[in-house]
Design an enzyme around this catalytic site. Structure first.
Site, short mmCIF file in Angstrom:
data_model
loop_
_atom_site.label_atom_id
_atom_site.label_comp_id
_atom_site.label_asym_id
_atom_site.label_seq_id
_atom_site.Cartn_x
_atom_site.Cartn_y
_atom_site.Cartn_z
CB THR A 1 15.05 38.96 65.14
OG1 THR A 1 16.57 38.31 65.05
CG2 THR A 1 14.64 39.36 63.97
CE LYS B 1 18.04 38.70 61.93
NZ LYS B 1 19.18 37.63 61.97
P1 NAD Z 1 15.36 30.40 72.33
O1 NAD Z 1 14.01 30.21 72.05
O2 NAD Z 1 16.59 29.43 72.25
O3 NAD Z 1 15.85 31.47 73.46
C1 NAD Z 1 15.00 32.47 73.95
C2 NAD Z 1 14.96 32.13 75.49
O4 NAD Z 1 13.87 33.38 75.91
C3 NAD Z 1 14.44 30.98 76.00
O5 NAD Z 1 15.21 30.34 76.83
C4 NAD Z 1 13.23 31.50 76.85
O6 NAD Z 1 13.04 30.67 77.97
C5 NAD Z 1 13.58 32.79 77.36
N1 NAD Z 1 12.45 33.87 77.82
C6 NAD Z 1 11.07 33.76 77.03
N2 NAD Z 1 10.35 34.91 77.62
C7 NAD Z 1 11.18 35.08 78.88
C8 NAD Z 1 10.97 35.89 79.90
N3 NAD Z 1 9.84 36.60 80.14
N4 NAD Z 1 12.06 36.16 80.80
C9 NAD Z 1 13.23 35.52 80.73
N5 NAD Z 1 13.46 34.62 79.50
C10 NAD Z 1 12.61 34.49 78.66
O7 NAD Z 1 15.80 31.33 71.03
P2 NAD Z 1 17.00 31.88 70.41
O8 NAD Z 1 17.40 31.19 69.20
O9 NAD Z 1 17.97 32.11 71.40
O10 NAD Z 1 16.39 33.23 69.79
C11 NAD Z 1 16.53 34.29 70.49
C12 NAD Z 1 16.36 35.46 69.39
O11 NAD Z 1 17.52 35.66 68.63
C13 NAD Z 1 15.04 35.54 68.41
O12 NAD Z 1 14.52 36.73 68.52
C14 NAD Z 1 15.70 35.05 67.34
O13 NAD Z 1 14.84 35.31 66.26
C15 NAD Z 1 16.91 35.73 67.42
N6 NAD Z 1 18.16 35.13 66.32
C16 NAD Z 1 18.20 33.54 66.52
C17 NAD Z 1 19.06 33.03 65.60
C18 NAD Z 1 19.17 31.48 65.59
O14 NAD Z 1 20.00 31.11 64.95
N7 NAD Z 1 18.51 30.91 66.49
C19 NAD Z 1 19.95 33.72 64.78
C20 NAD Z 1 19.86 35.34 64.84
C21 NAD Z 1 18.72 35.82 65.56
#
Ligand code: NAD
Length: 294
Positions: free
Chosen positions: A93, A168
């Site tokens: 997102t 979204k």
């Molecule tokens: P998260 O923080 O659990 O996962 C993100 C991952 O990206 C982490 O493991 C981090 O180490 C990795 N990362 C960051 N920079 C990186 C890089 N340069 N190279 C490789 N890996 C890298 O977050 P999430 O909850 O999985 O959310 C991910 C996306 O999904 C976000 O944009 C969030 O807004 C969206 N989202 C989350 C939810 C939810 O309920 N968690 C729901 C809908 C959308």
């Protein structure tokens, strides 16, 4: 079956990559966090030492990262390293501007690309029941659809580059506003001596009915599966709601739209976050409203 590179194996990306493995695809993954890599490895993902290694022989690349700056930075690194015709999909997102910038990076290397953010949270990611809202040209969307279907239940093509992110942001602005509205009604009902169940029974079958009430009720009792019954553990954290409301307000400003309730919802979630409740489920905003009455 397809060879897929998956970058960003966190709370959402980890289970999504696992579902691609379950669907029979070969998945090469990369994340900066060792624990995310270990879990993904246990789920059948081949872990690469760096992002450019993961994408080397991929037919499709999926990214699931925290914010726009991460997506633009990772895409800038991997786009020059992928093979000809590789399909680029970002499911994070992010702001519409960064989404369009990512599409431009792909287009500069003649790669098809889709922005495909999700709704459905970590439960939907694990269960493979996410809703995907996609932006990109018809040909890129058609290529992405079967991949997205392995991770979700409903795939909607919203329009050209950035349209998925636009959908979204608009959806989550409705959600943030409606959760505050439903919570305010419960707080008022408490002051008026009306039971939670009585308000629920009336409003859930009347014109006040909405998802924040009937599927995600902010008071414990009426909807047993809602986080209010689990001490407001997320679910969908208030910090993520704040992130999405901020994105909606940035987009509104850039596009010249007036969204006064979206702006107010952002400020209410901001004070909740500042008070140290960013990790609480976003339905916990009802505590903030009760607090305001004191
Ligand atoms: P998260 O923080 O659990 O996962 C993100 C991952 O990206 C982490 O493991 C981090 O180490 C990795 N990362 C960051 N920079 C990186 C890089 N340069 N190279 C490789 N890996 C890298 O977050 P999430 O909850 O999985 O959310 C991910 C996306 O999904 C976000 O944009 C969030 O807004 C969206 N989202 C989350 C939810 C939810 O309920 N968690 C729901 C809908 C959308």
């Amino acid at each position: 079956m397809t060879t897929i590179a998956f970058i960003g194996l966190g709370n959402m990306g980890g289970p999504m990559a696992a579902n691609l493995v379950k669907a029979g695809h070969t998945v090469h993954g990369f994340d900066l966090t060792p624990t995310s890599c270990e879990q993904a490895k246990a789920d059948g993902v081949a872990i690469a030492a760096k992002a450019t290694d993961a994408v080397k022989n991929a037919d499709v690349v999926v990214t699931m990262l925290p914010a726009g700056k991460h997506v633009v930075s990772v895409w800038s690194e991997i786009v020059p390293a992928v093979g000809k015709g590789t399909l680029m999909i970002d499911c994070s997102t992010i702001d519409v501007e960064s989404a369009r910038k990512s599409h431009e990076l792909a287009a500069a290397h003649h790669l098809p690309s889709v922005d495909a953010p999700v709704s459905g949270g970590t439960g939907g990611a694990k269960g493979g029941t996410l809703t995907f809202m996609a932006g990109g040209d018809v040909k890129a969307f058609a290529a992405a659809k079967p991949i997205l279907e392995a991770m979700g239940k409903k795939i909607v093509h919203c329009g050209d580059a950035g349209a998925g992110q636009a959908a979204k942001i608009c959806n989550n602005m409705i959600l943030g506003i409606s959760m505050i509205g439903v919570s305010e009604a419960f707080v008022l009902a408490e002051k008026l001596g009306l039971s939670h169940q009585a308000l629920f029974d009336v409003a859930s079958t009347s014109s006040g009915q909405c998802w924040s009430l009937t599927s995600y009720c902010p008071v414990p009792g009426p909807v047993p599966t809602s986080p209010s019954n689990n001490d407001y553990k997320p679910g969908f954290a208030a910090a993520l709601m704040l992130k999405d409301l901020r994105l909606s307000q940035e987009a509104a400003k850039a596009a010249g739209a007036v969204t006064p309730l979206g702006a107010h919802a952002e400020s209410i979630y901001e004070s909740f976050d500042k008070a140290g409740h960013g990790g609480t489920d976003f339905s916990g905003i009802i505590h903030q409203l009760r607090h305001l009455a004191k």
